[in-house]
Design a protein around this motif. Structure first.
Motif, short mmCIF file in Angstrom:
data_model
loop_
_atom_site.label_atom_id
_atom_site.label_comp_id
_atom_site.label_asym_id
_atom_site.label_seq_id
_atom_site.Cartn_x
_atom_site.Cartn_y
_atom_site.Cartn_z
N TYR A 207 -38.10 -2.43 56.53
CA TYR A 207 -37.87 -3.35 57.80
C TYR A 207 -37.72 -2.14 59.17
O TYR A 207 -38.05 -2.34 60.14
CB TYR A 207 -36.86 -4.07 57.76
CG TYR A 207 -37.02 -5.51 57.02
CD1 TYR A 207 -38.57 -6.28 57.52
CD2 TYR A 207 -36.22 -6.20 56.13
CE1 TYR A 207 -38.73 -7.34 56.53
CE2 TYR A 207 -36.22 -7.08 55.48
CZ TYR A 207 -37.78 -7.74 55.72
OH TYR A 207 -38.07 -8.88 54.99
N TYR B 71 -36.58 -8.15 63.30
CA TYR B 71 -36.45 -6.96 62.31
C TYR B 71 -35.14 -6.51 62.40
O TYR B 71 -34.30 -6.09 61.33
CB TYR B 71 -37.25 -5.93 62.71
CG TYR B 71 -38.79 -6.02 62.24
CD1 TYR B 71 -38.99 -6.46 60.82
CD2 TYR B 71 -39.79 -6.03 63.14
CE1 TYR B 71 -40.50 -6.63 60.45
CE2 TYR B 71 -41.02 -6.27 62.69
CZ TYR B 71 -41.37 -6.68 61.23
OH TYR B 71 -42.67 -6.82 60.85
N GLU C 32 -35.65 -2.89 51.17
CA GLU C 32 -36.19 -3.88 52.24
C GLU C 32 -35.60 -3.20 53.59
O GLU C 32 -36.19 -3.30 54.57
CB GLU C 32 -35.36 -5.05 51.89
CG GLU C 32 -36.15 -5.75 50.72
CD GLU C 32 -35.41 -7.22 50.42
OE1 GLU C 32 -34.49 -7.73 51.15
OE2 GLU C 32 -36.09 -7.83 49.44
#
Length: 64
Positions: A24, A46, A20
């Motif tokens: 991102y 973000y 993840e």
């Protein structure tokens, strides 16, 4: 004494968080490269998502 948590689950969570974070970071880089319109709200979102996952990653138990 046996640990009260499942090491495999911790490893799975670590892998998920790393994936993840990487996703991102890639999306953040793409957003910054989009020269037409800078969306500061999304950039901050973000950054917050990355930071939160890095914090979770640091809190996971380390196994050797």
């Amino acid at each position: 004494m046996k640990a009260d948590f499942n090491v495999n689950r911790t490893d799975l969570m670590r892998d998920k968080l790393i994936r993840e974070i990487s996703d991102y970071e890639r999306q953040l880089a793409e957003l910054k490269l989009n020269g037409n319109k800078v969306d500061f709200t999304m950039i901050q979102t973000y950054k917050d998502l990355i930071s939160a996952r890095q914090d979770m990653l640091r809190r996971l138990p380390v196994h050797y």
